[in-house]
Design an enzyme around this catalytic site. Structure first.
Site, PDB file in Angstrom:
ATOM      1  CD  GLU A 191      -2.972  -1.061   0.067  1.00  0.00           C
ATOM      2  OE1 GLU A 191      -3.516  -0.010  -0.158  1.00  0.00           O
ATOM      3  OE2 GLU A 191      -2.811  -2.174  -0.610  1.00  0.00           O
ATOM      4  CE  LYS A 206      -6.602  -6.580   0.857  1.00  0.00           C
ATOM      5  NZ  LYS A 206      -5.078  -7.134   0.304  1.00  0.00           N
TER       6      LYS A 206
HETATM    7  P1  NDP Z   1      -0.669   3.674  -6.719  1.00  0.00           P
HETATM    8  O1  NDP Z   1      -0.456   4.620  -5.790  1.00  0.00           O
HETATM    9  O2  NDP Z   1       0.122   3.090  -7.546  1.00  0.00           O
HETATM   10  O3  NDP Z   1      -1.684   4.657  -7.901  1.00  0.00           O
HETATM   11  C1  NDP Z   1      -2.583   5.648  -7.430  1.00  0.00           C
HETATM   12  C2  NDP Z   1      -2.657   6.478  -8.593  1.00  0.00           C
HETATM   13  O4  NDP Z   1      -3.516   7.605  -8.511  1.00  0.00           O
HETATM   14  C3  NDP Z   1      -1.295   7.415  -8.899  1.00  0.00           C
HETATM   15  O5  NDP Z   1      -0.724   7.390 -10.053  1.00  0.00           O
HETATM   16  C4  NDP Z   1      -1.707   8.704  -8.370  1.00  0.00           C
HETATM   17  O6  NDP Z   1      -0.942   9.729  -8.763  1.00  0.00           O
HETATM   18  C5  NDP Z   1      -3.181   8.912  -8.752  1.00  0.00           C
HETATM   19  N1  NDP Z   1      -3.922  10.087  -7.945  1.00  0.00           N
HETATM   20  C6  NDP Z   1      -3.749  10.197  -6.523  1.00  0.00           C
HETATM   21  N2  NDP Z   1      -4.827  11.185  -6.373  1.00  0.00           N
HETATM   22  C7  NDP Z   1      -5.304  11.734  -7.508  1.00  0.00           C
HETATM   23  C8  NDP Z   1      -6.189  12.528  -7.953  1.00  0.00           C
HETATM   24  N3  NDP Z   1      -6.866  13.397  -6.772  1.00  0.00           N
HETATM   25  N4  NDP Z   1      -6.832  12.741  -9.087  1.00  0.00           N
HETATM   26  C9  NDP Z   1      -6.093  11.773 -10.025  1.00  0.00           C
HETATM   27  N5  NDP Z   1      -5.014  10.726  -9.700  1.00  0.00           N
HETATM   28  C10 NDP Z   1      -4.791  10.749  -8.464  1.00  0.00           C
HETATM   29  O7  NDP Z   1      -1.827   2.670  -5.942  1.00  0.00           O
HETATM   30  P2  NDP Z   1      -2.274   1.422  -6.419  1.00  0.00           P
HETATM   31  O8  NDP Z   1      -2.619   1.292  -7.968  1.00  0.00           O
HETATM   32  O9  NDP Z   1      -1.192   0.397  -5.801  1.00  0.00           O
HETATM   33  O10 NDP Z   1      -3.813   1.185  -5.637  1.00  0.00           O
HETATM   34  C11 NDP Z   1      -4.764   1.843  -6.217  1.00  0.00           C
HETATM   35  C12 NDP Z   1      -6.140   1.293  -5.175  1.00  0.00           C
HETATM   36  O11 NDP Z   1      -6.031  -0.384  -5.295  1.00  0.00           O
HETATM   37  C13 NDP Z   1      -5.592   1.548  -3.753  1.00  0.00           C
HETATM   38  O12 NDP Z   1      -6.838   1.743  -3.129  1.00  0.00           O
HETATM   39  C14 NDP Z   1      -5.405   0.189  -3.122  1.00  0.00           C
HETATM   40  O13 NDP Z   1      -5.622  -0.221  -1.988  1.00  0.00           O
HETATM   41  C15 NDP Z   1      -5.911  -0.895  -4.166  1.00  0.00           C
HETATM   42  N6  NDP Z   1      -5.101  -2.052  -4.479  1.00  0.00           N
HETATM   43  C16 NDP Z   1      -4.048  -1.904  -4.790  1.00  0.00           C
HETATM   44  C17 NDP Z   1      -3.441  -3.246  -5.040  1.00  0.00           C
HETATM   45  C18 NDP Z   1      -1.975  -3.462  -5.555  1.00  0.00           C
HETATM   46  O14 NDP Z   1      -1.321  -4.592  -6.005  1.00  0.00           O
HETATM   47  N7  NDP Z   1      -1.382  -2.203  -5.623  1.00  0.00           N
HETATM   48  C19 NDP Z   1      -4.090  -4.637  -4.957  1.00  0.00           C
HETATM   49  C20 NDP Z   1      -5.356  -4.569  -4.579  1.00  0.00           C
HETATM   50  C21 NDP Z   1      -6.075  -3.147  -4.427  1.00  0.00           C
HETATM   51  P3  NDP Z   1       0.391  10.183  -8.119  1.00  0.00           P
HETATM   52  O15 NDP Z   1       1.309   9.011  -8.060  1.00  0.00           O
HETATM   53  O16 NDP Z   1       1.124  11.406  -8.999  1.00  0.00           O
HETATM   54  O17 NDP Z   1       0.105  10.741  -6.601  1.00  0.00           O
HETATM   55  N1  HSE Z   2      -1.032  -4.122  -0.516  1.00  0.00           N
HETATM   56  C1  HSE Z   2      -1.940  -5.047  -0.589  1.00  0.00           C
HETATM   57  C2  HSE Z   2      -1.297  -6.435  -0.452  1.00  0.00           C
HETATM   58  C3  HSE Z   2      -2.506  -5.064  -1.940  1.00  0.00           C
HETATM   59  O1  HSE Z   2      -0.085  -6.607  -0.147  1.00  0.00           O
HETATM   60  O2  HSE Z   2      -1.926  -7.381  -0.351  1.00  0.00           O
HETATM   61  C4  HSE Z   2      -3.562  -5.918  -2.273  1.00  0.00           C
HETATM   62  O3  HSE Z   2      -4.761  -5.590  -1.677  1.00  0.00           O
END
Ligand code: NDP
Ligand code: HSE
Length: 438
Positions: A191, A206
């Site tokens: 995260e 979760k």
């Molecule tokens: P990231 O930090 O990789 O991606 C988030 C993106 O959103 C970044 O590119 C960020 O930009 C952008 N962002 C932030 N604020 C804004 C805004 N106000 N407007 C537009 N864009 C914005 O996160 P993840 O992809 O890892 O996670 C996304 C979601 O998925 C979370 O809720 C996470 O808990 C969930 N998740 C993640 C998993 C994983 O494996 N990574 C698995 C399962 C769920 P910038 O970087 O420039 O701030």
């Molecule tokens: N940070 C989370 C994990 C992403 O490691 O499982 C998936 O929800």
């Protein structure tokens, strides 16, 4: 009848990129399955310059969030920015515009899910959150639909890929905790705030979502006991191996006489149990239903493509509902709102389980009987004791496995044991054991 469904994506990070890649690269297959094309019409991110390694069509990527939310042609908005405030606003604004929403944001749903679900139900739109639990594993649809005929007896799962990756690296590669965490972050599993992974908070979110769906009850996350993996040392992992066991961060929910037991903590499980075979970023969830018996789901619990797979499955599901005018067919929490009944979450001190205790004690005659005396005084029966080597007068680990005992008694006994300053040199490590009494 629509000739295509238009999608807006907010957040082009790890999961957003995986989701966009699947929507773009599997476009033809998805159109065949849904019957009409799904068009990724707009993507919004704060950063519109970084190359994400995917061919985004011209004019699709911008930083214009209000433009996306108010675009009348967009049917489904995918929220993948994470966090609470902006993400919640995006979802509620989208719902207010009559748009369906999809999210992977378990933190938001575990804490503010009731607001989002209520708004969606009022607006007659769908909320998809398959990716919020178990990454690519289809557990949400299993609980809401596939297993819906069952009374849920228990759910036990490895729910956090990062924590499982760290524990696996510590066991198999003898890696230090911090090195394993850095690797998990580099691979995009962790995260934004990795303490959520390590302190068990992500697993708590979760588990809370699954309990909500399985038992038809709102869950207050503050009532769910949560402990992370930060206090687990290489020594504990080594002793666990010698005892034929493995340490896993588990989310556990069980039904008891109308109460639900729900807890997240590092847990010792037998090496032969299926969950002990789940390594690295893989998650697994073992559900027991009264009719179906045992069901085990296993797969990658984090990462761009597995999580994107779950996100796109929701988009496709909603697209099918839109075409058949069947939105709201399955309520977001699986139970119609007027059928949801608050269930008591049983407090941790009322539970009983087995325990692994690692006391760091002075190696001299009589110490074991002093500690055993305290445990006995609190009605805690010892199953086995392990102390290897001899280092007279030095501090040595003393491993005690107990029979089933009450959490309240064990906590009281440990307070007393930890105060035996002439005998015990540091707070005792406690790991709960999940198995049948052997
Ligand atoms: P990231 O930090 O990789 O991606 C988030 C993106 O959103 C970044 O590119 C960020 O930009 C952008 N962002 C932030 N604020 C804004 C805004 N106000 N407007 C537009 N864009 C914005 O996160 P993840 O992809 O890892 O996670 C996304 C979601 O998925 C979370 O809720 C996470 O808990 C969930 N998740 C993640 C998993 C994983 O494996 N990574 C698995 C399962 C769920 P910038 O970087 O420039 O701030
Ligand atoms: N940070 C989370 C994990 C992403 O490691 O499982 C998936 O929800």
């Amino acid at each position: 009848m629509k000739s295509q469904i238009n999608i807006g994506l907010v957040g082009l990070g790890t999961v957003g990129t995986g989701t966009a890649k699947i929507l773009l690269e599997n476009r033809d297959l998805i159109a065949r399955r849904v019957g009409i094309p799904l068009e990724l019409k707009r993507i919004v991110d704060l950063d519109v310059t970084t190359d994400r390694g995917i061919a985004i069509p011209d004019g699709v990527l911008s930083s214009d969030l209000p433009g996306l939310l108010t675009d009348p042609s967009i049917d489904i908005i995918i929220e993948l920015i994470g966090g609470y405030d902006t993400a919640k606003r995006v979802m509620l604004d989208a719902i207010a515009q009559g748009k369906h929403v999809v999210t992977a944001n378990k933190a938001l749903l575990a804490v503010h899910g009731e607001d989002v679900f209520a708004a969606a139900t009022r607006a007659g739109v769908d909320v998809g959150f398959e990716a919020s639990v178990g990454g690519g594993i289809p557990i949400i649809r299993s609980l809401t639909e596939g297993l819906a005929a069952n009374r849920c007896v228990s759910i036990v799962g490895i729910l956090n890929g990062t924590a499982n990756y760290i524990l696996t690296q510590m066991l198999k590669e003898k890696q230090e905790f911090t090195d394993a965490l850095a690797q998990a972050q580099a691979k995009g599993y962790a995260e934004a705030d990795p303490t959520f992974d390590i302190q068990g908070i992500d697993s708590l979110h979760k588990l809370a979502i699954m309990v909500n769906l399985a038992y038809g009850t709102p869950v207050n996350v503050k009532e769910v006991f949560t402990e992370g993996i930060a206090q687990i040392t290489a020594l504990d992992i080594q002793y666990a191996s010698e005892l034929g066991m493995t340490v896993k961060l588990l989310g556990i929910a069980k039904v008891h006489d109308g109460d639900v037991e729900a807890r997240v903590h590092p847990t010792l499980i037998d090496n032969h149990s299926p969950l002990a075979q789940v390594h690295g970023v893989y998650n697994a969830i073992h559900v027991v239903g009264d009719a179906v018996g045992d069901v085990m789901l296993y797969g990658q619990g984090a990462g761009a493509m597995p999580t994107g797979s779950a996100v796109v499955s929701d988009v496709m599901d909603i697209a099918r509902n839109i075409q058949r005018q069947a939105c709201g067919r399955v309520p977001p929490t699986s139970f119609p709102e007027n059928q949801r009944i608050p269930i008591r979450i049983r407090p941790m001190e009322e539970l009983t389980t087995r325990y692994y205790l690692r006391c760091m004690v002075v190696d001299r005659p009589g110490v074991l009987s002093q500690i055993a005396g305290v445990l006995g005084h609190h009605g805690i029966s010892i199953m086995s004791v392990l102390q290897q080597g001899r280092q007279e007068g030095q501090t040595v680990p003393l491993i005690i496995m107990t029979h089933r005992a009450s959490e309240r008694s064990v906590q009281t006994a440990l307070k007393e044991i930890n105060q035996m300053a002439s005998v015990v040199s540091q707070p005792t490590t406690l790991i709960r054991v999940e198995d049948e009494e052997r």
